[in-house]
Scaffold this active site. Sequence first.
Site, PDB file in Angstrom:
ATOM      1  N   LYS A  53       0.847  -1.203   0.000  1.00  0.00           N
ATOM      2  CA  LYS A  53       0.000   0.000   0.000  1.00  0.00           C
ATOM      3  C   LYS A  53       0.878   1.246   0.000  1.00  0.00           C
ATOM      4  O   LYS A  53       0.644   2.185  -0.764  1.00  0.00           O
ATOM      5  CB  LYS A  53      -0.919   0.019   1.227  1.00  0.00           C
ATOM      6  CG  LYS A  53      -2.117  -0.898   1.100  1.00  0.00           C
ATOM      7  CD  LYS A  53      -2.871  -1.025   2.424  1.00  0.00           C
ATOM      8  CE  LYS A  53      -3.879  -2.162   2.327  1.00  0.00           C
ATOM      9  NZ  LYS A  53      -4.406  -2.595   3.609  1.00  0.00           N
ATOM     10  N   GLN A  97      -5.116  -1.399   9.541  1.00  0.00           N
ATOM     11  CA  GLN A  97      -5.020  -2.740   8.965  1.00  0.00           C
ATOM     12  C   GLN A  97      -5.649  -3.780   9.901  1.00  0.00           C
ATOM     13  O   GLN A  97      -5.373  -3.790  11.101  1.00  0.00           O
ATOM     14  CB  GLN A  97      -3.535  -3.068   8.703  1.00  0.00           C
ATOM     15  CG  GLN A  97      -3.284  -4.381   8.014  1.00  0.00           C
ATOM     16  CD  GLN A  97      -3.761  -4.415   6.564  1.00  0.00           C
ATOM     17  OE1 GLN A  97      -3.838  -3.392   5.889  1.00  0.00           O
ATOM     18  NE2 GLN A  97      -4.080  -5.601   6.077  1.00  0.00           N
ATOM     19  N   ASP A 120     -11.450   2.870   3.805  1.00  0.00           N
ATOM     20  CA  ASP A 120     -11.872   1.463   3.757  1.00  0.00           C
ATOM     21  C   ASP A 120     -13.395   1.335   3.619  1.00  0.00           C
ATOM     22  O   ASP A 120     -13.898   0.265   3.275  1.00  0.00           O
ATOM     23  CB  ASP A 120     -11.494   0.762   5.070  1.00  0.00           C
ATOM     24  CG  ASP A 120     -10.257  -0.109   4.955  1.00  0.00           C
ATOM     25  OD1 ASP A 120     -10.009  -0.639   3.859  1.00  0.00           O
ATOM     26  OD2 ASP A 120      -9.574  -0.265   5.979  1.00  0.00           O
TER      27      ASP A 120
HETATM   28  N1  GUN Z   1      -6.925  -6.690   5.941  1.00  0.00           N
HETATM   29  C1  GUN Z   1      -7.078  -7.392   4.795  1.00  0.00           C
HETATM   30  N2  GUN Z   1      -7.703  -6.636   3.852  1.00  0.00           N
HETATM   31  C2  GUN Z   1      -7.941  -5.445   4.435  1.00  0.00           C
HETATM   32  C3  GUN Z   1      -8.548  -4.236   3.956  1.00  0.00           C
HETATM   33  O1  GUN Z   1      -9.026  -4.115   2.819  1.00  0.00           O
HETATM   34  N3  GUN Z   1      -8.592  -3.221   4.849  1.00  0.00           N
HETATM   35  C4  GUN Z   1      -8.100  -3.327   6.103  1.00  0.00           C
HETATM   36  N4  GUN Z   1      -8.201  -2.262   6.917  1.00  0.00           N
HETATM   37  N5  GUN Z   1      -7.537  -4.419   6.565  1.00  0.00           N
HETATM   38  C5  GUN Z   1      -7.453  -5.471   5.728  1.00  0.00           C
END
Ligand code: GUN
Length: 292
Positions: A53, A97, A120
């Site tokens: 990311k 996350q 998100d």
């Molecule tokens: N963990 C796995 N995929 C995601 C996601 O799309 N967002 C977040 N915040 N955590 C994740």
Amino acid sequence: MSNVIDGKAFAANVRSDVARKVSTLKQDHNITPGLAVVLVGEDPASQVYVRNKGKQTIECGMESMEHKLPDTTTQAELVALVEKLNADPSVNGILVQLPLPDQIDADAVIGTIDPDKDVDGFHVINVGRLAIGEKSMVPCTPLGCIMMLKDHHGDLSGKNAVVVGRSNIVGKPMAALLLAENCTVTIAHSRTADLPAVCRAADIIVAAVGRPEMVLGDWIKPGATVIDVGINRIEGENGKSKLVGDVNFAEAAEHAGAITPVPGGVGPMTIACLLANTVTATCRQHGISEPD
Ligand code: GUN
């Protein structure tokens, strides 16, 4: 053999759109979007996601702020960080996350993120906005799926769509997005009676259950579009591990009109959509329209 939808190429296009918009925001408004990603603990898969990311955020010309906290972090400490990020005008998007360590209530933490910075789309305010068709932040994986479906089909009106899986992160928002496109939507799940028959009625199947290769070829109506959200690691015939989706690709490709592969389908779209959401959030926060 069906048309295989190239999610990698699609995601590269989304990222180049994001980079172009970021460049316009800098030139015309002197704004550089900032994305803060918070990682608690040392989960190896999460570390990989967060690294990717950060890298892609920078490649698109945005600012990446990474906050790495130990796995002993308390809920109060994490909430204090989120509140600091909420108040920081250089932070336009906040992502915590998941999963979080056991001592932390993830819903409570997500509930403290400013909904307008919730890239998100997990905050209940955004869930509610999406449910009633208001402008919201949309969860990245379903957003990537609907973009690919609209690109492939154009108008989705009147299509029978079956979403297999009812998670808050994928299944439910996916159903809301398909409904907003005027599909007739069924959400199927572990208690659904005769799941193969439900799937056979679908023009569009979105599989998001987290069960390796569960959706079989003869569940697919000839010519249907199959979007596979699953990412499951299984042991291959040679004893080495391999990634497979929730759909038996080889079988389904014999019936479907179009299908996303795993890997290289939905997966790459998730981060690309996170970057797109960060640009959208930035523009809304500044009250300016999103560049073309
Ligand atoms: N963990 C796995 N995929 C995601 C996601 O799309 N967002 C977040 N915040 N955590 C994740």
